[in-house]
Design a protein around this motif. Structure first.
Motif, PDB file in Angstrom:
ATOM      1  N   HIS A  70       0.621  -1.917  -0.192  1.00  0.00           N
ATOM      2  CA  HIS A  70      -0.067  -0.105  -0.055  1.00  0.00           C
ATOM      3  C   HIS A  70       0.778   1.486  -0.257  1.00  0.00           C
ATOM      4  O   HIS A  70       1.648   0.746   0.848  1.00  0.00           O
ATOM      5  CB  HIS A  70      -1.023   0.072   1.312  1.00  0.00           C
ATOM      6  N   THR A 124       3.470   1.481   3.092  1.00  0.00           N
ATOM      7  CA  THR A 124       3.099   0.721   4.761  1.00  0.00           C
ATOM      8  C   THR A 124       4.363  -0.276   4.986  1.00  0.00           C
ATOM      9  O   THR A 124       5.115  -0.532   3.747  1.00  0.00           O
ATOM     10  CB  THR A 124       2.251  -0.353   4.214  1.00  0.00           C
ATOM     11  N   GLY A 168       2.989  -2.835   8.865  1.00  0.00           N
ATOM     12  CA  GLY A 168       1.672  -1.886   9.281  1.00  0.00           C
ATOM     13  C   GLY A 168       1.440  -1.796  11.184  1.00  0.00           C
ATOM     14  O   GLY A 168       0.984  -0.340  10.952  1.00  0.00           O
ATOM     15  N   GLY A 178       3.420   2.293  11.258  1.00  0.00           N
ATOM     16  CA  GLY A 178       3.014   1.657  10.247  1.00  0.00           C
ATOM     17  C   GLY A 178       3.481   2.420   9.098  1.00  0.00           C
ATOM     18  O   GLY A 178       3.278   1.216   8.329  1.00  0.00           O
ATOM     19  N   TRP A 179       3.801   3.146   8.663  1.00  0.00           N
ATOM     20  CA  TRP A 179       4.386   3.679   7.202  1.00  0.00           C
ATOM     21  C   TRP A 179       5.867   4.100   7.284  1.00  0.00           C
ATOM     22  O   TRP A 179       6.158   5.185   8.396  1.00  0.00           O
ATOM     23  CB  TRP A 179       3.451   4.983   6.726  1.00  0.00           C
TER      24      TRP A 179
END
Ligand code: FA5
Length: 353
Positions: A256, A276, A282, A292-293
């Motif tokens: 993502h 992610t 994440g 998480g990023w």
């Protein structure tokens, strides 16, 4: 003993000695035979001692026969020694020859272990391939820059608060703090726009330097790949589409990514590209500072002030730019919890890629 007897005996001794020399099967054996047939205790040496008791004419004839026999035997011994040494050397080479059919596959692999490109170089090439497939050309620019290219032309005048975003290594050249190691690849945007008229669709990979303490996501020497598109009618949708195409091509559809609003003095609007975190998927971990990023790039629409600095008419042309961290891309793609592992030069780590 008469001279005639001695000559006959010498002929007999020579035959026997020659047979023994020819029969020797190794250089060691030959040396023993040589000493037995030509040495001080040999029958030939004994015959030589008999010469003294002969009258002068006989002594001369028998002495000549003895001398000639010895010379022939010495020549024969030397030839045999040469031939036996060559045969022994050939036999040794044959014995030591590596029989590859008996070597295991892993032994062959370790004998033939080849070097390889460093993970960062592999990643740079992969990223170049992705962008070349999208129609970009690859360019390059200098690592030592002037303040004007690294900052001022990018709409970051002296004392601009945004300078604190890039803690800079200055070189002791010219006036203080005028020549530096580039803190990002964005100055090459300026070089390209100065050198060629639009349209421009280029990516520029290269090394960057910042006075930063290394941590799980940062190195003081790292790599970026800059992207610059200048053309008619370029919009933010082109930028977003390019980023989306890149992330899918490089990471696959499973990862993502998102664009978040950001700030850079040389783009307006500006954004940050995040994916992610692949280490914790994440959930949050030390690598992503529990968010998480992980940020991969800064990007945005080229600010009209930058076009103005290089004399491009911003009424006619528009563009976007991005600066992707190459090491960061490699880190996320290969799930490397700590970026410092990439520069520790531990071959057990590097060999994995
Ligand atoms: C810049 O350097 C801007 N020049 C990017 C840009 C280009 C914006 C064009 C707009 C238009 P930033 O400092 O955020 O931005 O760095 C961009 C990327 O470089 C980061 O997302 C990260 O992937 C990588 N990066 C930055 N600092 C380091 C570091 N110390 N170690 C490893 N990677 C780093």
């Amino acid at each position: 003993m008469t001279g005639r007897d001695l000559s006959g005996e010498v002929a007999q001794l020579e035959r026997e000695a020659a047979d023994a020399l020819v029969a020797a099967r190794s250089t060691g054996e030959l040396e023993e035979v040589q000493s037995a047939v030509l040495g001080r205790r040999s029958p030939l040496a004994r015959a030589h001692r008999v010469l003294a008791g002969l009258d002068p004419d006989e002594r001369r004839a028998a002495g000549k026969a003895l001398h000639e026999a010895r010379t022939r035997l010495e020549t024969l011994a030397a030839e045999r020694a040469k031939a036996l040494a060559a045969a022994e050397r050939a036999a040794m080479l044959e014995r030591d020859r590596l029989d590859l059919t008996e070597v295991t596959e892993s032994e062959v692999r370790s004998a033939l272990r080849r070097g390889r490109l460093h993970l960062v170089d592999q990643t740079r090439r992969e990223l170049e391939d992705v962008f070349v497939a999208m129609g970009f050309t690859v360019a390059e620019g200098p690592e030592a820059e002037t303040d004007w290219y690294n900052f001022e032309a990018l709409n970051i005048p002296p004392a601009h608060p945004a300078r604190s975003m890039w803690d800079t290594f200055y070189l002791e050249l010219g006036q203080p703090e005028t020549v530096l190691l580039r803190t990002h690849t964005s100055p090459v945007q300026i070089h390209l726009m100065e050198e060629r008229p639009p349209p421009i669709h280029a990516v520029i990979p290269g090394r960057c330097y910042r006075r930063e303490t290394p941590d799980a996501r940062h190195l003081p020497v790292f790599h970026q790949i800059e992207g610059l598109v200048v053309d008619r009618g370029i919009t933010f949708a082109d930028l977003a589409g390019t980023i989306e195409t890149f992330t899918t091509a490089y990471f696959g559809a499973d990862i993502h990514s998102r664009l978040r609003p950001g700030y850079f003095p040389f783009t307006e609007p500006s954004a940050e590209v995040e994916v992610t975190c692949t280490i914790c998927r994440g959930k949050g971990c030390r690598t992503c500072s529990w968010t998480g990023w992980v940020e991969l790039a800064g990007c945005g629409m080229v600010d009209p002030a930058v076009f103005e600095a290089v004399g491009i008419d911003s009424e006619e042309w528009s563009g976007f730019a991005f600066g992707l961290g190459i090491d960061r891309c490699a880190q996320m793609r290969h799930v490397i919890a700590d970026m410092r592992a990439m520069v520790e030069n531990d071959v057990r780590f590097l060999r994995q890629f």
